[in-house]
Design an enzyme around this catalytic site. Structure first.
Site, PDB file in Angstrom:
ATOM      1  N   HIS A 249     -10.171   2.563   2.772  1.00 15.18           N
ATOM      2  CA  HIS A 249      -9.286   3.099   3.804  1.00 15.18           C
ATOM      3  C   HIS A 249     -10.154   3.523   4.986  1.00 15.18           C
ATOM      4  CE1 HIS A 249      -6.822   6.574   5.479  1.00 15.18           C
ATOM      5  NE2 HIS A 249      -5.952   5.588   5.487  1.00 15.18           N
TER       6      HIS A 249
ATOM      7  N   GLU B   2      -6.098   6.435  -0.602  1.00 13.36           N
ATOM      8  CA  GLU B   2      -6.536   7.155   0.589  1.00 13.36           C
ATOM      9  C   GLU B   2      -6.330   8.660   0.471  1.00 13.36           C
ATOM     10  OE1 GLU B   2      -3.316   7.205   3.979  1.00 13.36           O
ATOM     11  OE2 GLU B   2      -3.388   5.194   3.131  1.00 13.36           O
TER      12      GLU B   2
ATOM     13  N   GLU C  67       0.808  -1.221   0.000  1.00  9.65           N
ATOM     14  CA  GLU C  67       0.000   0.000   0.000  1.00  9.65           C
ATOM     15  C   GLU C  67       0.842   1.272   0.000  1.00  9.65           C
ATOM     16  OE1 GLU C  67      -2.987   2.294   3.132  1.00  9.65           O
ATOM     17  OE2 GLU C  67      -2.976   0.093   3.089  1.00  9.65           O
TER      18      GLU C  67
END
Length: 379
Positions: free
Chosen positions: A292, A242, A216
């Site tokens: 997220h 995110e 990520e």
């Protein structure tokens, strides 16, 4: 039904501030939402009061109409604080609309696609694989959790040679994988700390032989071509999103084939409406959604209804609500999943208003790493 008031409250979830929002109606129905805390959280109540004047007296069930009104009234595309406020307002409107017909929100979204929602838990504190395994086994025994997210860094990568950073990360994951039950899954969050895309590729591919759930956010999100280049060279799933704010930014990312897993945040992008539009775009590009969600238990409830209702859902980020007094009955994992509450209208949780009237704000800010030469790294 008409909107009569907007109330905002500062609360906390452990050492993190949480801004909780209520919208009241003339029929006695109140909807609840949660803002993302980007940083200057004390600024959000004033922003929310400003936007309330634009929806006061309106029918809260006209969600698309009202969110479009707010967006167009702003004239220019909203930024972080702006969209955090929109998100909480959107959450409140959905909660009101569902309570008005005595249904869970997911029933207004086309109904549930799945009966329960799988979650993963972030675990960042254990320096040794055996210590980490003790922690995750404890969460497995109590909640049935089998998916976890870790930091990939085992040494200070600003101070150490990069090859040593890569070697220690891969060795750590190898040991952890060998010690763990075979059905356990581990994701790695690089927290956008890496500047060079080639370093991100090296680290991802060093972890890849041990089958990470995903890798990520290794670099900053701004330059989409770099993400497409990284994804083409990585041997494990690349996740990001995110820090993106709208379906238009996600469309750029998806069109460039810049990720395998998209991670929009329902408290960042403007709420449920925008989140679902992003999910549709991702589905059309064969990309799954792993929301997220480092937020509190109200945000988790909102995410649960979103995740239950979209076909291309993968897994939901989850924080244990160990010290979040503003929700009386948070969703807790059972067998690694959050269960739907079909008999509970709205988000399916009860807000502790007596706790909210006591301002329990806690100051929190990101800590900037300092490099050996005295300059700052990415937090």
């Amino acid at each position: 039904m008409r909107i009569t008031a907007l109330r905002s409250y500062m609360s906390h979830d452990g050492n993190r501030p949480r801004l909780v929002v209520a919208i009241d109606t003339d029929e006695g129905i109140t909807g609840w939402g949660e803002c993302y805390n980007h940083g200057p959280d004390r600024a959000l109540p004033a922003i929310l009061d400003y936007f309330f004047e634009q929806i006061k007296g309106e029918d809260p069930r006209r969600i698309e109409f009202l969110m479009l009104k707010l967006q167009q009234q702003a004239r220019f595309p909203g930024g972080a604080m702006h969209l955090a406020a929109f998100s909480a307002i959107d959450h409140c409107l959905w909660d009101i609309s569902a309570k008005a017909v005595n249904l869970p929100v997911y029933k207004l979204l086309g109904g549930e696609v799945r009966d329960k929602v799988r979650v993963y838990l972030g675990v960042y504190t254990a320096p040794d694989p055996a210590d980490l395994l003790d922690q995750v086994m404890g969460h497995n025994e109590k909640y049935g959790l089998t998916a976890f997210k870790l930091s990939p860094y085992r040494v200070d990568f600003h101070a150490e040679r990069w090859g040593e950073v890569v070697r220690t990360s891969a060795e750590y994951f190898r040991k952890l994988r060998e010690m763990s039950p075979t059905h356990f899954e581990y994701a790695f969050d690089a927290h956008a700390k890496i500047y060079d895309p080639w370093q991100a590729v090296q680290l991802a591919n060093a972890l890849a032989p041990y089958d990470p759930l995903f890798f990520e956010e290794p670099i900053r999100p701004e330059h989409i071509p770099a993400w497409a280049e990284m994804k083409a060279k990585m041997l494990c799933p690349l996740a990001t999103g995110e820090s993106l704010y709208s379906r238009y930014e996600f469309l750029n990312l998806l069109s460039a084939r810049g990720c395998d897993i998209a991670q929009p945040d329902i408290c960042v992008v403007g709420g449920m409406l925008e989140m679902r539009k992003i999910a549709v775009l991702a589905e059309a590009h064969y990309v799954q959604i792993a929301p997220h969600n480092p937020m509190g238990p109200l945000a988790t409830a909102v995410n649960l209804h979103f995740s239950a209702s979209i076909p291309n859902f993968k897994i939901l980020e989850y924080r244990l609500p160990l010290d979040a007094p503003y929700v009386k009955d948070p969703y807790l994992p059972e067998g690694g999943y959050l269960q739907l509450r079909p008999d509970r209208p709205g988000w399916g949780v009860e807000i502790n208003e007596a706790e909210l009237v006591r301002d329990s704000y806690v100051h929190w800010e990101r800590k900037l790493p300092v490099k050996p030469d005295g300059s700052f790294g990415y937090p």
